[in-house]
Design a protein around this motif. Structure first.
Motif, PDB file in Angstrom:
ATOM      1  N   LYS A 234      11.692  -1.391  -1.663  1.00 25.08           N
ATOM      2  CA  LYS A 234      11.144  -2.563  -2.371  1.00 25.08           C
ATOM      3  C   LYS A 234      10.704  -3.640  -1.385  1.00 25.08           C
ATOM      4  N   GLN A 235      11.455  -3.772  -0.293  1.00 28.75           N
ATOM      5  CA  GLN A 235      11.093  -4.782   0.708  1.00 28.75           C
ATOM      6  C   GLN A 235       9.763  -4.450   1.390  1.00 28.75           C
ATOM      7  N   LEU A 236       9.443  -3.150   1.492  1.00 29.56           N
ATOM      8  CA  LEU A 236       8.158  -2.761   2.086  1.00 29.56           C
ATOM      9  C   LEU A 236       6.997  -3.332   1.285  1.00 29.56           C
ATOM     10  N   TYR A 237       7.127  -3.307  -0.019  1.00 29.30           N
ATOM     11  CA  TYR A 237       6.043  -3.837  -0.870  1.00 29.30           C
ATOM     12  C   TYR A 237       5.913  -5.343  -0.690  1.00 29.30           C
ATOM     13  N   VAL A 238       7.066  -6.008  -0.596  1.00 30.07           N
ATOM     14  CA  VAL A 238       7.051  -7.461  -0.412  1.00 30.07           C
ATOM     15  C   VAL A 238       6.415  -7.834   0.924  1.00 30.07           C
ATOM     16  N   LYS A 239       6.660  -6.970   1.948  1.00 32.60           N
ATOM     17  CA  LYS A 239       6.122  -7.238   3.289  1.00 32.60           C
ATOM     18  C   LYS A 239       4.709  -6.685   3.478  1.00 32.60           C
ATOM     19  N   HIS A 240       4.094  -6.204   2.375  1.00 33.68           N
ATOM     20  CA  HIS A 240       2.708  -5.703   2.391  1.00 33.68           C
ATOM     21  C   HIS A 240       2.522  -4.470   3.275  1.00 33.68           C
ATOM     22  N   LYS A 241       3.590  -3.689   3.454  1.00 30.16           N
ATOM     23  CA  LYS A 241       3.468  -2.409   4.157  1.00 30.16           C
ATOM     24  C   LYS A 241       3.199  -1.325   3.122  1.00 30.16           C
ATOM     25  N   VAL A 242       1.983  -1.389   2.570  1.00 34.74           N
ATOM     26  CA  VAL A 242       1.659  -0.575   1.399  1.00 34.74           C
ATOM     27  C   VAL A 242       1.614   0.910   1.740  1.00 34.74           C
ATOM     28  N   ASP A 243       1.053   1.235   2.914  1.00 36.14           N
ATOM     29  CA  ASP A 243       0.917   2.645   3.267  1.00 36.14           C
ATOM     30  C   ASP A 243       2.290   3.315   3.373  1.00 36.14           C
ATOM     31  N   LEU A 244       3.212   2.677   4.099  1.00 44.13           N
ATOM     32  CA  LEU A 244       4.558   3.225   4.219  1.00 44.13           C
ATOM     33  C   LEU A 244       5.275   3.204   2.880  1.00 44.13           C
ATOM     34  N   PHE A 245       4.984   2.203   2.059  1.00 41.09           N
ATOM     35  CA  PHE A 245       5.579   2.116   0.722  1.00 41.09           C
ATOM     36  C   PHE A 245       5.259   3.361  -0.097  1.00 41.09           C
ATOM     37  N   HIS A 246       3.987   3.762  -0.114  1.00 45.08           N
ATOM     38  CA  HIS A 246       3.589   4.938  -0.901  1.00 45.08           C
ATOM     39  C   HIS A 246       4.117   6.232  -0.281  1.00 45.08           C
ATOM     40  N   LYS A 247       4.068   6.326   1.030  1.00 46.80           N
ATOM     41  CA  LYS A 247       4.581   7.537   1.681  1.00 46.80           C
ATOM     42  C   LYS A 247       6.070   7.711   1.427  1.00 46.80           C
TER      43      LYS A 247
END
Length: 1068
Positions: free
Chosen positions: A51-64
């Motif tokens: 969830k923190q990845l989405y907040v930090k705008h790390k979208v690519d890693l978020f989806h992977k």
């Protein structure tokens, strides 16, 4: 009186204890599989970070990460259900661990050491082995998969949407290396109707192939997927006058290419299937058709025409990795779709036993033909037949490509009005082994008329036998064949009429006296070129190998043939390994005295050949042959005799090549063991008389110092390299203790480092390393008696090298192996004696080595060795160690040395941040070791014998330890925080406080920055005690006050400390 004043310095010290949480209570072992438990806890931890990845705008890693988490949930479900076979369970665990490690790495979490897909217990293995596991995992993650594995490319033709042909078409897919300008795979053939669908309705959604056996090296080539489209219909596509509609010609139409680099860029995950569209370009000039794919790749756009739309061949691609059988099990749905297996040309990088192939790849290259009185050039079609010795056409022996049935004949495509056609079209000839000898190929040339009748008129032919008279097959090269004239009335029913003619220039030179009245006349101005590639496990193109296998036909040439065996390609030898071995032993039985030495050299050559990584999988074939098929009744006698002859004369011979290769004692002994097992009592007597601990242990090594060292060094190196290979055989002949004595004799006879050059020194250590790492040695070493025999000589060589700082990397590997074995046997009482021996031999030299190399890249290996040794030491070992020092100066030197090493471990980044297991183990061992050393520190360096240097070193270590990042709980996640507990006890300085004021004020203040209430509650009173002591001595505490204020001011300026920290000091 201060709160510390009443405590004696002997009973009160500053001490620190680090331990894992599970040491405080009974361990609860869950019933479920450990990997399920790990997966569950990891997914919970990832959920928060995801969830923190989405907040930090790390979208690519978020989806992977979401994709990987879903995969883990599914894999975990399959394990929980428990309906899997053993190999399937193992494969599921492998997939889970790969994903767990990937996620932990990308989220910056700790590296989890694993063995066989499961977490290791640090208490159950040595720290050296743990270090190797963690390091290998990091290298694997950082460098990608470097293990040689097979890769496979799955291709599925979904549609051909370019509809302007309106005729049936054949599409040929292949892999092409543009850098080497050659095709590297067979062709995958798809037959399409005029609407672009499969010609066979049963193949709808089943037009797929698997290009197999691609190595990692192949994937690094400049590869392209090339698709050639050949239409079947009229001579000219848009001219109905050129040929009647009932006559069908194969005609070139178009070509499409796709760079594999684009595929790798698009397909990022293994097994991910993606669609690609291949534009089909048409060739502007048919004379350039043979290189149309090269022109498209080079973008020579004047030589081809682009399609009017972006549509063409729509394919889907998928990359698979692993053994073919494994791929078949994991992708049953794919294999059920009539998958066409499309192999590489030639053998794969690793040749496997039992891989049976007999494929001849024939390429129609080009031809030169006369016009024959016609006003225009011919439209030439080539028809190929495979014929047996009796004249019958071999059935189903011609394949245009995988995916379609084999044919009895092959018809080339036709190039319009071209007397110098260049086809470059490859076909495969899967001819049975028993039909290869005596068969030949016949090529018939016809002119295809475009007039009303559409006749195909025969005007010539060429031929070539598949085997030469000496029994070898056609060589892998281009062959220029003679063209003979004929017409439609010619009959080929009596093939002997033309087989007696020369087929090529070489054939002509071998039969100069030809009769004048030949049945067919050669056309001197016409020639035809073909090229061949043979991929066979049963046939050979090598004359020497064939002569060896058929030695009885030419017994007078045997010595010459054996002498040329070394020149034969290794690929050819391993294909015929059993036949070659049978022949060599047959020669020994026929005439031992005459053939013995050369047969011995040949066997040594073959044994060395099997050390090549390409032929690694044939080593079990050799062992199986010896065990099950070896029939040379007296062979072992000659082999052992030859081996001993070489060893006895190693100092006399100028050229050492044969001697170096001969120092392979495994197989001669093994041959003898087989005879022993078969009840031959004389064999045992012979072996025991020739292979004794003194004869075979390398007793020539001491003589090397007296004789010519240069001559012997390479031969000794060869013997040392092969030495560990014979343990299995020796354990079948001798007792464990006898073998241990034998190994000690060999290792003990090695010269010391001062007597030999550096290269020989390396070989010596490598031999010791391979000896210690070998499984038979470890089985020997587990025995307490043999361990007591072997350990001193190994430690002796290691000690010498560490003292001289030579070959440190190899030495660390040897020590790591020894510590692993010691840890495995640690429950035995006898191990304590071995640990005592290692402490006496290694501890001091390990510390000295670490002080010299601590900042170098390979210091981690020696840190793990030191930690392994310290962890194995008990209170008794430390007691003996400290009592063995002859003076306080020696003890002081040792304490300063070990404290310095410990401080360096705290200060330097020996282990990366994510190696938490190694960091925590290091902290724990430092604490325990310091506990054992503390009595000697108090006894020898306190009160009247107080030594500021030793105590200052100790306190510096203390401060560094408490402030190390790996023990700061507030920075740890909740999972790791449970594993770590820090407890600090009081210490007193007594009357020695002046030595540390004001020098240690700054470091002690640094400890108070640790945001733990317990630590601060202990440290603050210490400063009060210092003030009280100075007040009583000097009437004031200005020195402590000034230093305290100065350091606090510096900390505040640097932004250090929190509100609680400032509040505590305001109370002070």
């Amino acid at each position: 009186m201060s709160m510390l004043g009443g405590l004696s310095s002997r009973s009160c010290m500053f001490f620190f204890f680090f331990f894992f949480g599970h040491r405080l209570c009974e361990t609860v072992v869950p019933l479920e599989d450990p990997i399920i438990t790990e997966t569950t806890s990891t997914l919970q931890e990832w959920g928060v970070l995801w969830k923190q990845l989405y907040v930090k705008h790390k979208v690519d890693l978020f989806h992977k990460l979401r994709h990987v988490m879903n995969e883990l949930i599914d894999l975990r479900r399959q394990l929980i259900q428990g309906h899997l076979a053993q190999d399937q369970t193992r494969e599921i665990k492998r997939h889970i661990t790969v994903r767990l490690d990937w996620g932990n790495e990308h989220l910056g979490l700790d590296l989890v050491p694993r063995k066989e897909f499961e977490m290791v217990d640090p208490d159950q293995i040595s720290i050296s082995e743990l270090y190797k596991l963690v390091r290998c995992m990091r290298q694997r993650h950082g460098d990608g998969c470097r293990v040689p594995v097979s890769h496979h490319l799955f291709i599925n033709l979904k549609s051909f949407t370019y509809n302007s042909i309106s005729e049936d078409a054949d599409v040929f897919f292949s892999l092409y290396d543009t850098r080497e300008a050659k095709q590297i795979s067979e062709k995958f053939m798809v037959k399409l109707n005029k609407n672009g669908g499969p010609k066979n309705p049963e193949k709808v959604d089943r037009l797929c192939a698997l290009f197999t056996d691609l190595s990692s090296k192949d994937l690094k080539r400049d590869l392209y997927i090339v698709a050639h489209v050949i239409r079947t219909g009229r001579m000219l596509l848009n001219d109905s006058k050129k040929g009647p509609p009932h006559v069908q010609y194969r005609r070139p139409y178009g070509c499409a290419v796709l760079a594999m680099s684009d595929v790798f860029h698009t397909i990022t995950d293994l097994k991910e299937e993606k669609d690609f569209v291949l534009k089909v370009y048409t060739c502007n000039n048919e004379n350039e058709w043979y290189q149309v794919h090269e022109n498209i790749i080079r973008k020579s756009n004047t030589k081809y025409s682009a399609p009017s739309t972006n549509y063409g061949l729509i394919i889907s691609l998928q990359l698979l990795r692993g053994e073919l059988e494994q791929i078949r099990r994991e992708n049953q749905a794919v294999f059920n779709r009539a998958l066409a297996l499309t192999r590489k040309l030639g053998f794969p990088d690793v040749i496997l036993p039992g891989d049976t192939r007999n494929d001849l790849y024939l390429t129609l290259e080009r031809g030169e033909f006369e016009r024959g009185g016609k006003s225009v050039q011919k439209n030439i079609e080539v028809t190929l037949y495979v014929l047996y010795a009796d004249g019958d056409t071999l059935k189903d022996c011609i394949s245009l490509g995988s995916g379609e049935p084999n044919n009895c004949e092959y018809r080339s495509f036709v190039l319009y009005h071209n007397n110098s056609p260049r086809w470059s079209e490859m076909v495969k000839l899967p001819i049975p082994i028993d039909r290869f000898r005596g068969s030949h190929l016949r090529f018939e040339f016809r002119h295809c008329s475009t007039k009303d009748k559409g006749e195909k008129k025969l005007f010539g032919f060429a031929f070539t036998p598949l085997m030469r008279e000496d029994g070898t097959t056609l060589s892998d090269e281009s062959h220029e064949l003679y063209v003979y004239k004929c017409d439609e009335n010619a009959t080929f029913s009596n093939q002997g009429l033309y087989l007696s003619l020369p087929c090529c220039k070489e054939d002509f030179n071998s039969c100069p006296n030809l009769p004048t009245n030949l049945p067919f006349q050669r056309s001197p101005k016409e020639t035809f070129w073909v090229s061949t590639i043979l991929c066979s496990t049963k046939l050979t193109q090598n004359v020497d190998l064939l002569a060896l296998l058929n030695w009885k036909a030419h017994p007078d040439r045997v010595l010459d043939i054996l002498g040329r065996l070394r020149q034969i390609n290794g690929e050819e030898i391993v294909k015929f390994l059993r036949d070659v071995l049978d022949t060599l032993f047959c020669l020994l039985d026929d005439n031992t005295d005459k053939y013995g030495p050369l047969v011995f050299q040949s066997l040594v050559f073959i044994i060395n050949l099997l050390r090549d990584s390409r032929f690694y999988h044939f080593r079990p074939v050799m062992d199986s042959y010896i065990q099950n098929h070896f029939a040379g009744a007296l062979a072992y006698k000659e082999l052992i005799r030859c081996l001993k002859w070489y060893m006895d004369r190693s100092a006399e011979v100028v050229r050492q090549d044969h001697i170096q290769e001969a120092m392979r004692v495994k197989y001669p002994v093994h041959f003898g063991l087989i005879n022993m097992a078969r009840g031959n009592g004389q064999t045992e007597v012979l072996i025991r008389s020739n292979v004794t601990p003194h004869e075979a242990s390398g007793s020539e090594f001491p003589a090397e110092r007296k004789a010519n060292k240069r001559k012997l060094s390479k031969s000794s190196a060869a013997l040392l390299n092969s030495f560990p290979d014979i343990f299995d055989e020796l354990l079948q002949m001798f007792t464990v203790q006898e073998v241990a004595e034998y190994v000690r004799g060999t290792l003990g006879s090695m010269p010391s480092t001062v007597d030999i050059g550096q290269s020989m020194d390396v070989v010596k250590l490598q031999s010791i390393a391979r000896t210690v790492e070998s499984l038979p040695f470890q089985s020997i070493y587990v025995n307490p008696v043999s361990r007591h025999i072997l350990l001193p000589v190994v430690l002796h060589h290691i000690h010498l090298h560490l003292r001289q700082q030579r070959e440190l990397l190899i030495c660390s590997g040897i020590l790591g192996s020894i510590f692993s074995i010691i840890k495995t046997s640690s429950m035995e009482s006898s191990v304590q004696d071995e640990v005592e021996m290692m402490v006496e031999s290694l501890l001091d030299v390990l510390l000295q080595t670490l002080l010299s190399i601590m900042s170098k890249s390979h210091s981690g290996e020696y840190v793990s060795c030191l930690l392994s040794l310290l962890r194995q030491m008990t209170e008794i070992h430390f007691h003996h160690l400290l009592n063995n020092f002859h003076s306080k100066e020696e003890l002081k030197e040792f304490l300063l040395k070990i404290f310095c090493v410990f401080r360096n471990l705290m200060k330097l980044t020996i282990f990366p941040r994510d190696w938490s297991v190694m960091r925590l183990l290091t902290s724990h061992i430092i604490v325990v070791t310091t506990q054992f050393l503390s009595p000697a520190l108090h006894k020898n360096f306190s009160e009247a014998d107080f030594d500021f240097k030793v105590w200052n070193s100790f306190f510096s270590l203390t401060v560094l330890y408490i402030n190390q990042p790996s023990l700061q709980l507030e920075a740890l996640g909740p999972a790791k925080r449970k594993k770590v507990t820090v407890c600090v006890n009081l210490f007193t300085l007594g009357d020695n406080k002046p030595h540390f004021i004001p020098g240690m004020m700054g470091p002690f203040l640094g400890v108070t920055l640790v945001p733990q209430t317990e630590v601060r509650n202990i440290m603050i009173p210490i400063f009060h005690d210092m003030m009280d002591w100075e007040q009583r001595k000097n009437g004031n505490f200005k020195q402590v006050e000034a230093e305290l204020m100065d350091k606090l001011d510096s900390m505040v300026s640097d932004g250090k400390g929190d509100d609680n920290h400032r509040e505590l000091f305001s109370l002070l």
